[in-house]
Design an enzyme around this catalytic site. Structure first.
Site, PDB file in Angstrom:
ATOM      1  N   ASP A 132       0.780  -1.237   0.000  1.00  0.00           N
ATOM      2  CA  ASP A 132       0.000   0.000   0.000  1.00  0.00           C
ATOM      3  C   ASP A 132       0.813   1.290   0.000  1.00  0.00           C
ATOM      4  N   CYS A 201     -16.519  -5.971 -17.401  1.00  0.00           N
ATOM      5  CA  CYS A 201     -17.742  -5.465 -16.763  1.00  0.00           C
ATOM      6  C   CYS A 201     -18.951  -5.566 -17.687  1.00  0.00           C
ATOM      7  N   CYS A 204     -22.612  -3.555 -17.411  1.00  0.00           N
ATOM      8  CA  CYS A 204     -22.898  -3.225 -15.999  1.00  0.00           C
ATOM      9  C   CYS A 204     -22.356  -1.841 -15.634  1.00  0.00           C
ATOM     10  N   CYS A 207     -21.683   0.007  -9.999  1.00  0.00           N
ATOM     11  CA  CYS A 207     -20.829   0.758  -9.068  1.00  0.00           C
ATOM     12  C   CYS A 207     -20.922   2.262  -9.335  1.00  0.00           C
ATOM     13  N   CYS A 211     -22.581   5.011  -6.361  1.00  0.00           N
ATOM     14  CA  CYS A 211     -21.680   5.895  -5.589  1.00  0.00           C
ATOM     15  C   CYS A 211     -22.493   7.039  -4.968  1.00  0.00           C
ATOM     16  N   CYS A 227     -14.784  11.569  -3.032  1.00  0.00           N
ATOM     17  CA  CYS A 227     -14.912  10.175  -2.578  1.00  0.00           C
ATOM     18  C   CYS A 227     -15.024  10.094  -1.045  1.00  0.00           C
ATOM     19  N   CYS A 254     -15.403   3.495   2.647  1.00  0.00           N
ATOM     20  CA  CYS A 254     -16.643   3.277   1.900  1.00  0.00           C
ATOM     21  C   CYS A 254     -16.474   2.023   1.051  1.00  0.00           C
ATOM     22  N   CYS A 257     -19.007   0.932  -3.804  1.00  0.00           N
ATOM     23  CA  CYS A 257     -18.747   0.529  -5.193  1.00  0.00           C
ATOM     24  C   CYS A 257     -18.122  -0.864  -5.253  1.00  0.00           C
ATOM     25  N   CYS A 261     -20.873  -5.054  -6.637  1.00  0.00           N
ATOM     26  CA  CYS A 261     -20.283  -5.669  -7.837  1.00  0.00           C
ATOM     27  C   CYS A 261     -20.647  -7.151  -7.958  1.00  0.00           C
TER      28      CYS A 261
HETATM   29  C1  B12 Z   1      -4.447   6.752  -3.216  1.00  0.00           C
HETATM   30  C2  B12 Z   1      -5.248   5.516  -2.891  1.00  0.00           C
HETATM   31  C3  B12 Z   1      -6.599   5.684  -2.603  1.00  0.00           C
HETATM   32  C4  B12 Z   1      -7.327   7.004  -2.858  1.00  0.00           C
HETATM   33  C5  B12 Z   1      -7.603   7.143  -4.379  1.00  0.00           C
HETATM   34  C6  B12 Z   1      -8.293   5.900  -4.970  1.00  0.00           C
HETATM   35  C7  B12 Z   1      -8.136   5.727  -6.461  1.00  0.00           C
HETATM   36  N1  B12 Z   1      -9.142   5.162  -7.087  1.00  0.00           N
HETATM   37  O1  B12 Z   1      -7.118   6.075  -7.016  1.00  0.00           O
HETATM   38  C8  B12 Z   1      -8.597   6.836  -1.963  1.00  0.00           C
HETATM   39  C9  B12 Z   1      -8.312   7.388  -0.571  1.00  0.00           C
HETATM   40  C10 B12 Z   1      -9.868   7.475  -2.500  1.00  0.00           C
HETATM   41  C11 B12 Z   1      -8.670   5.307  -1.876  1.00  0.00           C
HETATM   42  C12 B12 Z   1      -9.842   4.626  -1.631  1.00  0.00           C
HETATM   43  C13 B12 Z   1      -9.927   3.234  -1.557  1.00  0.00           C
HETATM   44  N2  B12 Z   1      -8.891   2.374  -1.530  1.00  0.00           N
HETATM   45 CO1  B12 Z   1      -7.054   2.893  -1.906  1.00  0.00          CO
HETATM   46  N3  B12 Z   1      -5.257   3.191  -2.447  1.00  0.00           N
HETATM   47  C14 B12 Z   1      -4.640   4.241  -2.861  1.00  0.00           C
HETATM   48  C15 B12 Z   1      -3.189   3.896  -3.261  1.00  0.00           C
HETATM   49  C16 B12 Z   1      -2.261   4.275  -2.106  1.00  0.00           C
HETATM   50  C17 B12 Z   1      -2.709   4.532  -4.573  1.00  0.00           C
HETATM   51  C18 B12 Z   1      -3.749   4.381  -5.707  1.00  0.00           C
HETATM   52  C19 B12 Z   1      -3.392   5.227  -6.916  1.00  0.00           C
HETATM   53  O2  B12 Z   1      -2.247   5.279  -7.308  1.00  0.00           O
HETATM   54  N4  B12 Z   1      -4.393   5.885  -7.471  1.00  0.00           N
HETATM   55  C20 B12 Z   1      -4.270   6.635  -8.693  1.00  0.00           C
HETATM   56  C21 B12 Z   1      -4.993   5.862  -9.823  1.00  0.00           C
HETATM   57  C22 B12 Z   1      -4.872   6.568 -11.155  1.00  0.00           C
HETATM   58  O3  B12 Z   1      -4.325   4.628  -9.901  1.00  0.00           O
HETATM   59  P1  B12 Z   1      -5.053   3.212  -9.700  1.00  0.00           P
HETATM   60  O4  B12 Z   1      -6.376   3.389  -9.069  1.00  0.00           O
HETATM   61  O5  B12 Z   1      -4.081   2.308  -9.037  1.00  0.00           O
HETATM   62  O6  B12 Z   1      -5.325   2.829 -11.210  1.00  0.00           O
HETATM   63  C23 B12 Z   1      -4.380   2.137 -11.994  1.00  0.00           C
HETATM   64  C24 B12 Z   1      -4.981   1.000 -12.691  1.00  0.00           C
HETATM   65  O7  B12 Z   1      -6.364   1.232 -12.771  1.00  0.00           O
HETATM   66  C25 B12 Z   1      -4.294   1.063 -14.043  1.00  0.00           C
HETATM   67  N5  B12 Z   1      -5.117   0.458 -15.066  1.00  0.00           N
HETATM   68  C26 B12 Z   1      -6.331   0.766 -15.451  1.00  0.00           C
HETATM   69  N6  B12 Z   1      -6.753  -0.106 -16.345  1.00  0.00           N
HETATM   70  C27 B12 Z   1      -5.759  -0.992 -16.574  1.00  0.00           C
HETATM   71  C28 B12 Z   1      -5.684  -2.094 -17.406  1.00  0.00           C
HETATM   72  C29 B12 Z   1      -4.504  -2.807 -17.522  1.00  0.00           C
HETATM   73  C30 B12 Z   1      -4.418  -3.995 -18.415  1.00  0.00           C
HETATM   74  C31 B12 Z   1      -3.416  -2.418 -16.754  1.00  0.00           C
HETATM   75  C32 B12 Z   1      -2.145  -3.169 -16.910  1.00  0.00           C
HETATM   76  C33 B12 Z   1      -3.528  -1.336 -15.878  1.00  0.00           C
HETATM   77  C34 B12 Z   1      -4.715  -0.629 -15.795  1.00  0.00           C
HETATM   78  O8  B12 Z   1      -4.011   2.408 -14.293  1.00  0.00           O
HETATM   79  C35 B12 Z   1      -3.911   3.078 -13.076  1.00  0.00           C
HETATM   80  C36 B12 Z   1      -2.484   3.470 -12.826  1.00  0.00           C
HETATM   81  O9  B12 Z   1      -1.712   2.333 -12.539  1.00  0.00           O
HETATM   82  C37 B12 Z   1      -3.287   2.329  -3.430  1.00  0.00           C
HETATM   83  C38 B12 Z   1      -2.010   1.541  -3.060  1.00  0.00           C
HETATM   84  C39 B12 Z   1      -0.974   1.626  -4.159  1.00  0.00           C
HETATM   85  N7  B12 Z   1       0.246   1.823  -3.775  1.00  0.00           N
HETATM   86  O10 B12 Z   1      -1.288   1.502  -5.338  1.00  0.00           O
HETATM   87  C40 B12 Z   1      -4.468   1.968  -2.480  1.00  0.00           C
HETATM   88  C41 B12 Z   1      -5.419   0.861  -2.937  1.00  0.00           C
HETATM   89  C42 B12 Z   1      -5.740   1.107  -4.386  1.00  0.00           C
HETATM   90  N8  B12 Z   1      -6.614   1.089  -2.146  1.00  0.00           N
HETATM   91  C43 B12 Z   1      -7.249   0.019  -1.811  1.00  0.00           C
HETATM   92  C44 B12 Z   1      -8.519  -0.017  -1.172  1.00  0.00           C
HETATM   93  C45 B12 Z   1      -8.949  -1.346  -0.548  1.00  0.00           C
HETATM   94  C46 B12 Z   1      -9.330   1.129  -1.148  1.00  0.00           C
HETATM   95  C47 B12 Z   1     -10.817   1.218  -0.728  1.00  0.00           C
HETATM   96  C48 B12 Z   1     -11.656   0.027  -1.117  1.00  0.00           C
HETATM   97  C49 B12 Z   1     -10.889   1.457   0.817  1.00  0.00           C
HETATM   98  C50 B12 Z   1     -12.307   1.647   1.385  1.00  0.00           C
HETATM   99  N9  B12 Z   1     -13.075   0.584   1.535  1.00  0.00           N
HETATM  100  O11 B12 Z   1     -12.667   2.744   1.742  1.00  0.00           O
HETATM  101  C51 B12 Z   1     -11.249   2.516  -1.475  1.00  0.00           C
HETATM  102  C52 B12 Z   1     -11.752   2.203  -2.900  1.00  0.00           C
HETATM  103  C53 B12 Z   1     -12.027   3.431  -3.743  1.00  0.00           C
HETATM  104  C54 B12 Z   1     -11.953   3.108  -5.238  1.00  0.00           C
HETATM  105  N10 B12 Z   1     -13.059   2.701  -5.825  1.00  0.00           N
HETATM  106  O12 B12 Z   1     -10.843   3.229  -5.821  1.00  0.00           O
HETATM  107  C55 B12 Z   1      -6.515  -1.220  -2.289  1.00  0.00           C
HETATM  108  C56 B12 Z   1      -7.266  -1.775  -3.512  1.00  0.00           C
HETATM  109  C57 B12 Z   1      -7.217  -3.273  -3.639  1.00  0.00           C
HETATM  110  C58 B12 Z   1      -7.876  -3.725  -4.921  1.00  0.00           C
HETATM  111  N11 B12 Z   1      -8.284  -4.968  -4.922  1.00  0.00           N
HETATM  112  O13 B12 Z   1      -8.000  -2.968  -5.871  1.00  0.00           O
HETATM  113  C59 B12 Z   1      -5.077  -0.639  -2.607  1.00  0.00           C
HETATM  114  C60 B12 Z   1      -4.348  -1.318  -3.759  1.00  0.00           C
HETATM  115  C61 B12 Z   1      -4.271  -0.798  -1.287  1.00  0.00           C
HETATM  116  C62 B12 Z   1      -3.790  -2.239  -1.076  1.00  0.00           C
HETATM  117  N12 B12 Z   1      -2.478  -2.431  -1.040  1.00  0.00           N
HETATM  118  O14 B12 Z   1      -4.537  -3.173  -0.949  1.00  0.00           O
HETATM  119  N13 B12 Z   1      -7.461   4.736  -2.140  1.00  0.00           N
HETATM  120  S1  SF4 Z   2     -20.212  -3.232 -10.427  1.00  0.00           S
HETATM  121 FE1  SF4 Z   2     -18.427  -4.529 -10.912  1.00  0.00          FE
HETATM  122  S2  SF4 Z   2     -18.968  -5.496 -12.889  1.00  0.00           S
HETATM  123 FE2  SF4 Z   2     -20.374  -3.783 -12.600  1.00  0.00          FE
HETATM  124  S3  SF4 Z   2     -19.374  -2.082 -13.674  1.00  0.00           S
HETATM  125 FE3  SF4 Z   2     -18.757  -1.945 -11.531  1.00  0.00          FE
HETATM  126  S4  SF4 Z   2     -16.822  -3.039 -11.431  1.00  0.00           S
HETATM  127 FE4  SF4 Z   2     -17.805  -3.646 -13.356  1.00  0.00          FE
HETATM  128  S1  SF4 Z   3     -15.476   4.400  -2.346  1.00  0.00           S
HETATM  129 FE1  SF4 Z   3     -16.527   4.116  -4.319  1.00  0.00          FE
HETATM  130  S2  SF4 Z   3     -18.748   4.346  -3.882  1.00  0.00           S
HETATM  131 FE2  SF4 Z   3     -17.614   5.140  -2.114  1.00  0.00          FE
HETATM  132  S3  SF4 Z   3     -17.525   7.347  -2.546  1.00  0.00           S
HETATM  133 FE3  SF4 Z   3     -15.581   6.453  -3.279  1.00  0.00          FE
HETATM  134  S4  SF4 Z   3     -15.962   5.981  -5.438  1.00  0.00           S
HETATM  135 FE4  SF4 Z   3     -17.971   6.353  -4.493  1.00  0.00          FE
END
Ligand code: B12
Ligand code: SF4
Ligand code: SF4
Length: 387
Positions: A132, A201, A204, A207, A211, A227, A254, A257, A261
Site C-alpha cells: 500500500d 464489466c 454493468c 458501481c 456511488c 470520494c 466506503c 462501489c 459488484c
Molecule cells: C491513493 C489511494 C486511494 C485514494 C484514491 C483511490 C483511487 N481510485 O485512485 C482513496 C483514498 C480514495 C482510496 C480509496 C480506496 N482504496 Co485505496 N489506495 C490508494 C493507493 C495508495 C494509490 C492508488 C493510486 O495510485 N491511485 C491513482 C490511480 C490513477 O491509480 P489506480 O487506481 O491504481 O489505477 C491504476 C490501474 O487502474 C491502471 N489500469 C487501469 N486499467 C488498466 C488495465 C490494464 C491492463 C493495466 C495493466 C492497468 C490498468 O491504471 C492506473 C495506474 O496504474 C493504493 C495503493 C498503491 N500503492 O497503489 C491503495 C489501494 C488502491 N486502495 C485500496 C482499497 C482497498 C481502497 C478502498 C476500497 C478502501 C475503502 N473501503 O474505503 C477505497 C476504494 C475506492 C476506489 N473505488 O478506488 C486497495 C485496492 C485493492 C484492490 N483490490 O483494488 C489498494 C491497492 C491498497 C492495497 N495495497 O490493498 N485509495
Molecule cells: S459493479 Fe463490478 S462489474 Fe459492474 S461495472 Fe462496476 S466493477 Fe464492473
Molecule cells: S469508495 Fe466508491 S462508492 Fe464510495 S464514494 Fe468512493 S468511489 Fe464512491
C-alpha cells in the site's frame, strides 16, 4: 540462471498469500503510468501530495530498485461471511475490521523475501517489498500480472475472490516467468490504458450508479475530492458540506462501489493467515464513539488502521453520521463535543446539531463561540433536516 518460478509461487502461497502472480518489467515502466499522470494533472488526488512527490518512482520501478526485472504481485483475501450484512448504525469499511494489514502483511513480506532469496539465489539488496504505502502502482501491476482486472469501480477485481483483496508487491532483480493479463472481451486500450478499465464489466454500471457522492469522473476513474473513502480516511480537515449527506452512515471508508459488484459472487471466506480479525469494532455504538476519551480511543484502536485517523478524525466522522442518522440519543455527546473539542470537531458537531434541530443547545454554543471555522457552520445555509 533460470529461476524456479512455480517453486517461488508455492512457497509464497504457503506463507499465507492467497494469490501470487508475476509481471515482467519492460522499458515502458509501470502499467497505467499515463493514466496516473492524467489523474494527478486533473487534481483527482485532492490533498494527497505524497502521490505527487512519489509520482516519478511510481511510474518507473527502476527508480525504486535499479535493475528490477520482475514484480511479484500478491493478493490477500479479506472477505468474511461475518461481515456480509453490516450491523445497523455506524458502518466501517470491511478492510478496517482487522488489525492494521500494513503491519501483518509486512511481516509475511519479509518472510517472502527470504524465500525468494533462497529459490532465486539473490541477496537481500535484490528485492524490495511494499504493501500500500510504497511508490508502486499496485493495481496497474496486478492487472498486468493477471491477478484480476480493473473494474469500472477502479478496483482490481479477482475472478477468484471478487473485490475483497489487499494487494502487495515485491520488486526484484530476479527474472521470473511472467503471467499475462486476463483476456478481456472489450477494447484492450493498451497496457494500463484508461479504456482497459471495465473490460470484464460488460454493460454493468452498478458501481458508478451506486456511488453516494458521484465520485467517478469516468468509468475506472475516482476523483478523490468527492470520494467518501478519501474524506473519511485521508482528509484531516473540514469535510465539504455538500458531501456530508452522501456520507450517510459511513464512519470510516466506503465499500459501496465494491459491494454492489456482481463479481463478488466468487468471494469466499478468507484463510486469514495474514490477518487478525477485529470484527468487534463493528459493534461499537455511535454514542459510545462520540464519547471516547483519548485514553479509550488509544486502547480500542491500538494496532488498527483507524489509529492513524486519530480520535479527532473519528469524532468528526461520527458527528456527520449522527446528523445523517437523526440520532437524537446523541444530542448530549454532540453538544459536549461542540463545546469542548478542537475546531474541526466543533464545526461538524454544530452541523449535526443543526441537522437534528437542537436549537436550545445551538443558541448557547453560538454565544460562546469565537473560532471562524466553527462560526462559519452557524452561518452556512441550513442543512436539510434528517429524515
Ligand atoms: C491513493 C489511494 C486511494 C485514494 C484514491 C483511490 C483511487 N481510485 O485512485 C482513496 C483514498 C480514495 C482510496 C480509496 C480506496 N482504496 Co485505496 N489506495 C490508494 C493507493 C495508495 C494509490 C492508488 C493510486 O495510485 N491511485 C491513482 C490511480 C490513477 O491509480 P489506480 O487506481 O491504481 O489505477 C491504476 C490501474 O487502474 C491502471 N489500469 C487501469 N486499467 C488498466 C488495465 C490494464 C491492463 C493495466 C495493466 C492497468 C490498468 O491504471 C492506473 C495506474 O496504474 C493504493 C495503493 C498503491 N500503492 O497503489 C491503495 C489501494 C488502491 N486502495 C485500496 C482499497 C482497498 C481502497 C478502498 C476500497 C478502501 C475503502 N473501503 O474505503 C477505497 C476504494 C475506492 C476506489 N473505488 O478506488 C486497495 C485496492 C485493492 C484492490 N483490490 O483494488 C489498494 C491497492 C491498497 C492495497 N495495497 O490493498 N485509495
Ligand atoms: S459493479 Fe463490478 S462489474 Fe459492474 S461495472 Fe462496476 S466493477 Fe464492473
Ligand atoms: S469508495 Fe466508491 S462508492 Fe464510495 S464514494 Fe468512493 S468511489 Fe464512491
Amino acid at each position: 540462471m533460470p529461476v524456479d518460478t512455480p517453486e517461488v509461487k508455492r512457497r509464497l502461497t504457503a506463507l499465507g498469500f492467497d494469490d501470487v502472480r508475476i509481471a515482467r518489467i519492460g522499458p515502458a515502466g509501470a502499467p497505467g503510468a499515463r493514466d496516473f499522470a492524467d489523474w494527478l494533472a486533473a487534481g483527482h488526488q485532492a490533498d494527497m501530495a505524497w502521490l505527487d512527490r512519489s509520482a516519478a518512482k511510481r511510474s518507473d520501478p527502476d527508480l525504486v530498485l535499479p535493475g528490477a526485472r520482475s514484480v511479484i504481485m500478491l493478493g490477500v483475501n479479506y472477505w468474511s461471511e461475518a461481515l456480509r450484512t453490516p450491523p445497523a448504525g455506524p458502518r466501517w469499511a470491511r478492510y478496517a475490521l482487522y488489525s492494521d494489514y500494513h503491519d501483518t502483511i509486512r511481516v509475511a513480506l519479509a518472510a517472502a523475501g527470504r524465500e525468494l532469496e533462497a529459490v532465486a539465489g539473490i541477496g537481500p539488496a535484490d528485492h524490495r517489498y511494499y504493501v500500500d504505502t510504497g511508490p508502486v502502482l499496485e493495481r496497474g501491476w496486478a492487472a498486468k500480472a493477471g491477478l484480476g482486472f480493473t473494474g469500472k469501480n477502479a478496483m482490481l477485481i479477482s475472478r477468484r475472490f471478487g473485490n475483497w483483496l489487499f494487494l502487495a508487491a515485491i520488486l526484484t532483480r530476479a527474472e521470473l516467468e511472467p503471467d499475462g493479463p486476463i483476456a478481456g472481451r472489450g477494447p484492450e486500450g493498451g497496457p494500463g490504458g484508461a479504456s482497459a478499465a471495465g473490460r470484464l464489466c460488460g454493460k454493468c454500471t452498478r458501481c458508478l450508479d451506486a456511488c453516494p457522492t458521484r465520485a467517478f469522473s469516468a468509468p475506472g476513474v475516482v476523483d478523490a475530492r468527492r470520494c467518501v473513502s478519501y474524506h473519511t480516511i485521508e482528509n484531516r480537515g473540514i469535510i465539504p458540506r455538500e458531501l456530508r449527506a452522501g456520507i450517510g452512515d459511513r464512519l470510516y471508508g466506503c465499500d459501496t462501489c465494491l459491494e454492489v459488484c456482481p463479481w463478488n459472487r466468487f468471494a469466499r471466506e478468507g484463510r486469514r493467515m495474514l490477518l487478525h480479525a477485529r470484527h468487534d469494532l463493528a459493534g461499537l455504538g455511535l454514542r459510545d464513539i462520540l464519547s471516547l476519551t483519548p485514553e479509550q480511543f488509544a486502547a480500542v484502536f491500538r494496532g488498527t488502521a483507524i489509529k492513524r485517523l486519530k480520535r479527532t478524525g473519528l469524532l468528526r466522522n461520527a458527528c456527520i453520521v449522527a446528523g445523517n442518522l437523526g440520532a437524537r440519543d446523541c444530542l448530549e455527546p454532540l453538544a459536549e463535543l461542540a463545546a469542548r473539542e478542537v475546531p474541526v470537531v466543533r464545526a461538524h458537531a454544530v452541523w449535526a446539531l443543526r441537522r437534528l434541530g437542537a436549537h436550545t443547545h445551538l443558541a448557547a454554543l453560538r454565544a460562546a463561540e469565537t473560532d471562524p471555522l466553527v462560526l462559519a457552520e452557524f452561518e452556512a445555509e441550513d442543512p436539510a433536516p434528517c429524515a
